[in-house]
Design an enzyme around this catalytic site. Structure first.
Site, PDB file in Angstrom:
ATOM      1  CD  GLU A 173       6.149   4.194  43.378  1.00 34.37           C
ATOM      2  OE1 GLU A 173       7.206   3.569  43.435  1.00 34.37           O
ATOM      3  OE2 GLU A 173       5.422   4.241  42.324  1.00 34.37           O
ATOM      4  CD  GLU A 298       5.640   7.776  39.732  1.00 35.85           C
ATOM      5  OE1 GLU A 298       6.317   6.945  39.316  1.00 35.85           O
ATOM      6  OE2 GLU A 298       5.926   8.381  40.635  1.00 35.85           O
TER       7      GLU A 298
HETATM    8  O1  AHR Z   1       9.429   6.794  37.324  1.00 33.58           O
HETATM    9  C1  AHR Z   1      10.400   6.152  37.858  1.00 33.58           C
HETATM   10  C2  AHR Z   1       9.987   5.744  39.493  1.00 33.58           C
HETATM   11  O2  AHR Z   1       8.979   4.624  39.454  1.00 33.58           O
HETATM   12  C3  AHR Z   1       9.457   6.761  40.232  1.00 33.58           C
HETATM   13  O3  AHR Z   1      10.462   7.417  40.962  1.00 33.58           O
HETATM   14  C4  AHR Z   1       8.818   5.901  41.407  1.00 33.58           C
HETATM   15  O4  AHR Z   1       7.822   6.733  42.046  1.00 33.58           O
HETATM   16  C5  AHR Z   1       8.232   4.615  40.819  1.00 33.58           C
HETATM   17  O5  AHR Z   1       8.356   3.554  41.347  1.00 33.58           O
END
Ligand code: AHR
Length: 492
Positions: A173, A298
């Site tokens: 991110e 994610e």
């Molecule tokens: O999964 C929780 C958080 O969500 C992670 O650390 C980040 O990459 C995302 O914003």
């Protein structure tokens, strides 16, 4: 009666097992307590890893695990987590609750966990606050088999052979917690970092994954592909599902939610299909002759934390609603297996859409766990074209198709997975399978409950898979899916 068709003559190719990947961050009780309890713990463990959790993840068929973050990755200095534990630096986990991180779980422990699980490691390196040298050294430390400063360091710490870690993420991110960068700036950094992430064994080349977009930020993917696409093997993308009307500050509870929140969550889940299509199209446009993959590294539901728990620990319960979100997403990934090369649900234990929850020595499997377990036959199988007749269900502008399907052909036969999103009506399915000849057996299993049903400590088997009757027909099979259910059929 809903008619479904599986066409075994048409396929988008192999479904990578890595689509069934998981993500474990140094966040709340995911790594510490959830997975790692240390050798001295009373909780049964092997080299500090909880035996109950490791066994359950193996049964579920975990193929790959991403670590150490997430946001944590861009604050993590891997050399803090090697060497004798008593000498390891204690730091503050500034992203997640400000708790002390004692670095007792580091590179050796993570790779030991992957060994016990029999899964591939995927390491996210620090680009936000690290250096090129530090990241380059980490790859050398893990992968150099011969003589080198990092290989010697590894040997000093008790590991002779290299681990040959294949998957490396270049930051996380980068548009947010990974450095608040513009895509132009990140692209240059990505090119620079990528240059120094070396292959130390031609038989085990590394696979580099660029930090990707948040949800529908197509400009990020375009700029990164245009400028740095030639330096990586894949680009990532993150998408979390929340109820439709919720802002980040008010996502609604994980249990005890309304019917409208149920449908709005499912409605938003379907957004994954569009995101995958659009990001993939951009990647293809700029990839040139070499294929660049899309890693949804994610995904999952993100609700309010359980009342009374640390807001920085992101601990939430998991219901049949989560099971349906998982089923829809996995069907979407299966059906885009020509471009989606990896996906990682966030996060494995005790965080967000976890497959396992723990409380001290106790452990339970969530409805989402059961979906992964029912779907494991899709891993590395040949995706099959599938279609199902649907009607729309839902309320207040959040209408969704009542049924959602994917299918594949693997070692154990044809696997058909179908979700019934209708919370009030069962669905009669008449599924034709073309190109296979007459099938001799159809075995069904189903996970079902009310939309808010969940497993809890003391009621661990409230939601679990049970057999589902399936009748072999002239051209396929018939079955009745209960309301709010996920079913899997194996055809032989
Ligand atoms: O999964 C929780 C958080 O969500 C992670 O650390 C980040 O990459 C995302 O914003």
């Amino acid at each position: 009666m809903a008619k479904a068709i599986i066409n075994t003559n048409r396929s988008k190719g192999q479904i990578s097992r890595n689509i069934y990947g998981h993500f474990a961050e140094h966040l709340g009780r995911c790594i510490y307590n959830g997975i790692y309890v240390g050798e001295a713990s009373d909780i049964p463990n092997v080299n500090g890893m909880r035996t109950d959790v490791v066994d359950a993840l193996k049964r579920m068929g975990i193929p790959l695990l991403r670590w150490p973050g997430g946001c944590f990755a861009d604050t993590y200095h891997w050399q803090d987590g090697i060497g004798p534990k008593e000498g390891r630096k204690k730091i503050v986990n500034t992203n997640w609750g400000g708790v002390t991180e004692d670095n007792s779980f580091g590179t050796h422990e993570f790779l030991e966990l992957c060994r016990q699980l029999g899964c591939e490691p995927y390491i996210s390196g620090n680009v936000g606050s690290g250096t090129v040298q530090e990241f380059s050294d980490w790859v050398e430390y893990c992968n150099m088999g011969g003589q080198s400063p990092m290989a010697e360091e590894r040997r000093k710490n008790g590991r002779d052979e290299p681990w040959n870690v294949k998957y490396w993420g270049i930051g996380n991110e980068a548009w947010g917690c990974g450095g608040n960068m513009r895509p132009e700036f990140y692209s240059d950094l990505c090119r620079q970092y990528s240059t120094y992430l070396r292959n130390y064994d031609s038989e085990h080349p590394i696979y580099k994954i660029a930090s990707g977009a948040s949800e529908g930020d197509y400009n990020w993917t375009k700029v990164v592909m245009e400028r740095a696409g030639h330096t990586v093997d894949a680009v990532s993308m993150h998408y979390y599902t929340r109820p439709r009307t919720a802002e980040w500050a008010d996502r609604g509870p994980a249990t005890g939610f309304s019917r409208n929140e149920y449908f709005s969550t499912l409605y938003n889940t379907f957004g994954m299909d569009e995101l995958v299509e659009n990001h993939s199209r951009i990647i293809k446009q700029y990839q040139g002759a070499r294929k660049v993959g899309l890693c949804v590294d994610e995904w999952g539901t993100w609700f309010d934390v359980e009342p009374g728990t640390n807001p920085g620990f992101l601990y939430q319960q998991n219901t049949m609603r989560d099971a349906l979100v998982a089923a829809i997403n996995l069907n979407i990934f299966n059906n885009h297996c020509d471009t989606v090369v990896m996906a990682n649900i966030a996060q494995t234990v005790n965080v967000l859409q976890a497959v396992i929850l723990t409380e001290g020595a106790k452990m339970l499997l969530t409805p989402t766990y059961h979906v992964f377990e029912m779907y494991k036959g899709h891993q590395d199988a040949r995706q099959l074209e599938s279609y199902v007749e649907t009607s729309m269900v839902g309320e207040n502008g959040c209408q969704v198709p009542n049924l959602h399907i994917s299918a594949s052909e693997g070692r154990d036969g044809v696997l058909v997975t179908v979700a019934n999103l209708d919370d009030q009506n069962p669905a009669e399915l008449d599924c034709a399978v073309s190109g296979l000849g007459k099938i001799s057996r159809a075995e069904g299993r189903v996970l079902t409950g009310t939309i808010g049903a969940y497993n809890d400590f003391g009621a661990e088997e409230n939601v679990k898979t049970v057999p589902l009757a399936a009748e072999v027909t002239e051209d396929g099979f018939k079955a009745t899916l209960p309301a709010c259910s996920v079913a899997a059929f194996t055809l032989k």
